[in-house]
Design an enzyme around this catalytic site. Structure first.
Site, PDB file in Angstrom:
ATOM      1  CB  SER B 125      -0.863  -0.018   1.267  1.00  9.74           C
ATOM      2  OG  SER B 125      -1.354   1.265   1.569  1.00  9.74           O
ATOM      3  CE1 TYR B 149      -3.221  -2.470   5.798  1.00  6.45           C
ATOM      4  CE2 TYR B 149      -2.422  -0.432   4.813  1.00  6.45           C
ATOM      5  CZ  TYR B 149      -3.025  -1.670   4.687  1.00  6.45           C
ATOM      6  OH  TYR B 149      -3.439  -2.105   3.455  1.00  6.45           O
ATOM      7  CE  LYS B 153      -0.950  -4.460   3.527  1.00  3.83           C
ATOM      8  NZ  LYS B 153      -1.309  -5.768   2.921  1.00  3.83           N
TER       9      LYS B 153
END
Lengths: 327, 327
Positions: B125, B149, B153
């Site tokens: 992302s 997050y 990632k």
């Protein structure tokens, strides 16, 4: 102040501990206790008036790490790790010690859950970078390691920043240059020649140079590395901001410039003890390493290293040879 | 060909599976089997003539993941993960699913140890990036995520590259733009308004815009996201090289440009259903997000997205509304 050093039996760990003992204080506060851990129990220091707990502990053993962290050290120097060559040969051991071990330490701190928030100084490495490189690597260049060691250091940097952002700890990651002149005997590390071409001639022994004189690299002395760690422990978190991982300053020079510095300081006879014996494997490995940085952030935050390779040699002569050179 | 999709019950997972079923082939080879896993059992597809194994499985359950990998899928689309908001609220769950889950998958592949080396397409992302940013973020800009997050990632990207370098798998990491227009009902994600200001007016409903019209962002449609994944599955590993994580192309536009596109396509009446209601919290969150990239590598490797936000709206009308707009 209570200080924890992981990897305290390693070369940098021993020099850091000696510096802390000699200073007797850190960040202006008297050091009352040192907790020293490593896979083998670190040596204790007779000159130190405070309490020393030196113990053998596996950094990846969560229970052992929780027990150490329960002593609430205000500053943690996290140096423990498997070196580059070993992490490449033994993938599982590198992941377990370098990544899971760091995470076990961070988790032990988070698990305290009572506002405990130590300053944690983590030794990363310029191995987080992988070729191809720009002429000088800036502070916003991406991390694309080409070794498992570099991968484990880079992933730990990410966790360190997130644990810091969330307030679990106050992290600073220090990307060390290649540390020269390493004391002791030659080892099998591909980077070993950067030290041995200085160390062995100064000891009256021959050294082998496996790469071209034109090879450029990024160096700092063991004394400078310890200086980085001590300076990092006192950094203002507001000035540091959320990007807590910093490339350290270093001396950028070629092998030819290393040898010229040796000649200036120790004379032709010493410098003539370097024998050229090209090794294509070592040359190829070294070609993938970064050679020059523009460490603007670290310089702005007050990190300092030697001004020249001459100074790096002088530090070695002063700290390891009692100021004397073999004729 | 046997394909495994993790996170197959999610929005992108369902659209990817539908595309694979419709194509009947991937990389020029007929698809004989689809293994679909998610925390809830994914739906099966009646139209598909091959074998479908759809099962509920926790990606962080090493034994469950090993059992799935034992089926030797040639291509793995690894989409499973906890979303940004949840990973921020529940730190342990985010680490367990997003980081440990990915590692469990990679380790299950490595543990096969018999030359098995699947193509693994991982959905990362643009949350791996954190402000401050240059005007356009190039392919060599560093990853300094400002969410857990994004951290998870980014760490997974590092592992993906190292597992690839060591020959355990053939990874490609795909950094998705914000995906708009998301189908379905409004959700509480801070980025939700990018979709809802298009989706709700087209459904005859009012939408709330919580940020200034000048906010710039990086978009791609769900159809483009699926296209990235399918294209990644067929990439030439030699052309990809060791830097396996790629920022995907997107459409860079302001909220004002989004609204102008809606007006061009659906008329003033539809566009007038957007109500401005500034929300300082959402505005502050969005200000930390990247808005513009220069994804030269992905473009050079043949990844393509929509040419304009008008096209993104047209994809939504075609794929979700049967080509029709509410008057």
């Amino acid at each position: 102040m209570h200080i924890l050093v992981t990897g305290a039996a390693g070369m940098i760990g021993r020099k850091l501990t000696a510096r802390l003992v000699a200073d007797g204080a850190l960040n202006g506060q008297a050091i009352e206790k040192l907790t020293l851990i490593d896979v083998v129990a670190p040596q204790s220091f007779e000159k130190f008036s405070g309490k020393v707990d030196a113990a053998a502990a596996d950094i990846a053993d969560a229970a052992a790490v929780r027990a150490v962290v329960a002593g609430r050290p205000e500053v943690i120097f996290h140096l423990a790790g498997v070196v580059s060559g070993e992490a490449e040969v033994d993938f599982e051991k590198g992941m377990r010690v370098n990544l899971d071990g760091s995470r076990a330490l961070f988790e032990a701190i988070r698990a305290m859950g009572d506002g405990y928030r130590p300053r944690l100084v983590f030794t990363s490495s310029i191995a987080v970078f992988g070729a191809p490189f720009p002429p000088a690597i800036g502070d916003d260049f991406h991390l694309t390691p080409l070794t498992s060691y570099g991968t484990q250091k880079a992933a730990t940097e990410l966790l360190l920043a997130d644990y810091t952002r969330r307030g679990f700890l106050a992290g600073v990651g220090i990307r060390l240059p290649s540390i020269v002149v390493r004391p002791g005997r030659p080892n099998k590390a591909a980077s070993g020649f950067f030290s041995s071409i200085i160390r062995e001639p100064l000891n009256g022994e021959e050294a082998v140079l496996p790469v071209a004189d034109s090879v450029l690299h990024w160096h700092a002395s063991p004394r400078a590395a310890v200086g980085f760690l001590v300076h990092a422990a006192g950094l203002d978190a507001d000035k540091l901001g959320p990007r807590v991982n910093l490339t350290m300053p270093g001396v950028c020079c070629t092998v030819a410039e290393q040898i010229a510095a040796l000649r200036r300081i120790a004379g032709d006879k010493v410098a003539s003890r370097i024998r050229r014996e090209p090794d294509p494997l070592v040359a190829r490995i070294v070609a993938g390493w970064p050679s020059r940085f523009d460490p603007a952030r670290a310089l702005g935050l007050g990190f300092r290293t030697e001004a020249s390779f001459d100074d790096i040699i002088r530090v070695h002569i002063a700290d390891e040879l009692g100021g004397k050179i073999a004729a």
